[in-house]
Design a protein around this motif. Structure first.
Motif, PDB file in Angstrom:
ATOM      1  N   THR A  56      77.345  17.595   3.149  1.00  0.00           N
ATOM      2  CA  THR A  56      77.299  18.681   2.180  1.00  0.00           C
ATOM      3  C   THR A  56      78.692  18.889   1.617  1.00  0.00           C
ATOM      4  OG1 THR A  56      77.664  20.258   3.961  1.00  0.00           O
ATOM      5  CG2 THR A  56      75.366  19.837   3.338  1.00  0.00           C
ATOM      6  N   VAL A  98      71.155  21.939  -3.303  1.00  0.00           N
ATOM      7  CA  VAL A  98      71.050  22.375  -1.908  1.00  0.00           C
ATOM      8  C   VAL A  98      72.231  21.887  -1.070  1.00  0.00           C
ATOM      9  CG1 VAL A  98      69.724  20.416  -0.990  1.00  0.00           C
ATOM     10  CG2 VAL A  98      69.389  22.706  -0.044  1.00  0.00           C
ATOM     11  N   ILE A 118      77.237  24.343  -0.100  1.00  0.00           N
ATOM     12  CA  ILE A 118      77.077  25.379   0.917  1.00  0.00           C
ATOM     13  C   ILE A 118      78.261  26.334   0.955  1.00  0.00           C
ATOM     14  CG2 ILE A 118      75.599  23.948   2.371  1.00  0.00           C
ATOM     15  CD1 ILE A 118      78.184  23.505   4.138  1.00  0.00           C
ATOM     16  N   ASN A 119      77.998  27.486   1.536  1.00  0.00           N
ATOM     17  CA  ASN A 119      79.045  28.465   1.795  1.00  0.00           C
ATOM     18  C   ASN A 119      79.862  27.968   2.985  1.00  0.00           C
ATOM     19  OD1 ASN A 119      80.018  30.878   3.483  1.00  0.00           O
ATOM     20  ND2 ASN A 119      79.581  31.800   1.488  1.00  0.00           N
ATOM     21  N   SER A 132      79.022  30.297   6.216  1.00  0.00           N
ATOM     22  CA  SER A 132      77.662  30.298   6.768  1.00  0.00           C
ATOM     23  C   SER A 132      77.111  28.893   6.992  1.00  0.00           C
ATOM     24  CB  SER A 132      76.716  31.066   5.845  1.00  0.00           C
ATOM     25  OG  SER A 132      76.465  30.326   4.665  1.00  0.00           O
ATOM     26  N   GLY A 133      77.634  27.916   6.229  1.00  0.00           N
ATOM     27  CA  GLY A 133      77.100  26.557   6.325  1.00  0.00           C
ATOM     28  C   GLY A 133      75.752  26.400   5.648  1.00  0.00           C
ATOM     29  N   GLU A 134      75.381  27.378   4.822  1.00  0.00           N
ATOM     30  CA  GLU A 134      74.096  27.359   4.135  1.00  0.00           C
ATOM     31  C   GLU A 134      74.306  27.474   2.628  1.00  0.00           C
ATOM     32  OE1 GLU A 134      71.711  30.539   5.629  1.00  0.00           O
ATOM     33  OE2 GLU A 134      71.636  29.711   7.656  1.00  0.00           O
ATOM     34  N   PRO A 135      73.317  27.004   1.851  1.00  0.00           N
ATOM     35  CA  PRO A 135      73.392  27.214   0.401  1.00  0.00           C
ATOM     36  C   PRO A 135      73.275  28.692   0.078  1.00  0.00           C
ATOM     37  CG  PRO A 135      71.309  26.193   1.002  1.00  0.00           C
ATOM     38  CD  PRO A 135      72.124  26.296   2.253  1.00  0.00           C
ATOM     39  N   ARG A 188      68.116  29.689  -0.960  1.00  0.00           N
ATOM     40  CA  ARG A 188      67.408  30.040   0.284  1.00  0.00           C
ATOM     41  C   ARG A 188      66.128  30.809  -0.001  1.00  0.00           C
ATOM     42  NH1 ARG A 188      72.491  31.901   1.937  1.00  0.00           N
ATOM     43  NH2 ARG A 188      71.596  33.968   2.150  1.00  0.00           N
ATOM     44  N   TRP A 200      65.490  25.366   2.760  1.00  0.00           N
ATOM     45  CA  TRP A 200      66.652  24.611   2.301  1.00  0.00           C
ATOM     46  C   TRP A 200      66.923  23.383   3.164  1.00  0.00           C
ATOM     47  CZ3 TRP A 200      70.922  23.867   5.291  1.00  0.00           C
ATOM     48  CH2 TRP A 200      71.118  24.741   6.370  1.00  0.00           C
ATOM     49  N   HIS A 201      66.681  23.464   4.462  1.00  0.00           N
ATOM     50  CA  HIS A 201      66.954  22.311   5.320  1.00  0.00           C
ATOM     51  C   HIS A 201      65.966  21.177   5.034  1.00  0.00           C
ATOM     52  CE1 HIS A 201      63.670  23.796   7.872  1.00  0.00           C
ATOM     53  NE2 HIS A 201      64.247  24.976   7.753  1.00  0.00           N
ATOM     54  N   THR A 209      67.309  19.545   1.911  1.00  0.00           N
ATOM     55  CA  THR A 209      68.484  18.747   2.258  1.00  0.00           C
ATOM     56  C   THR A 209      68.045  17.382   2.778  1.00  0.00           C
ATOM     57  OG1 THR A 209      69.776  20.718   2.772  1.00  0.00           O
ATOM     58  CG2 THR A 209      70.557  18.643   3.705  1.00  0.00           C
TER      59      THR A 209
END
Length: 101
Positions: free
Chosen positions: A23, A66, A69-70, A73-76, A81, A87-88, A91
């Motif tokens: 990512t 996707v 990421i932040n 947080s490690g998330e989009p 979301r 989202w995973h 990915t």
């Protein structure tokens, strides 16, 4: 600011990340597309990612957005979301779609 040009630069950077099964943070993408570091990222990156995602949808591909990421947080972002597909899962679809030959 030409968002179409920035999206055209973002796409290959995100495909490369996908091929590496990795990512990118918002800041890494901003640097990859030469976005002015003095410009607030939130608005501009969102627009770029919207265009990248629209292009992916038009090509019937998973959304490369996707992969951004932040850093904390490690998330989009919340916009991704909140979508229908987790989202995973999206990915994984990117990683499968752009798997190196």
């Amino acid at each position: 600011m030409d968002y179409n040009d920035l999206a055209a630069k973002a796409r290959p950077a995100l495909i490369t990340a996908s091929m590496r099964r990795s990512t990118m943070t918002y800041g890494e993408l901003a640097r990859a597309i030469d976005l002015d570091p003095d410009v607030p990222l939130s608005h501009h990156i969102r627009r770029v990612l919207d265009l990248v995602s629209e292009g992916c949808i038009g090509r019937k591909e998973p959304s490369l957005a996707v992969l951004v990421i932040n850093e904390k947080s490690g998330e989009p972002g919340p916009g991704f979301r909140a979508g229908k597909t987790p989202w995973h899962t999206e990915t994984r679809r990117c990683f499968d779609r752009w798997r190196p030959a």
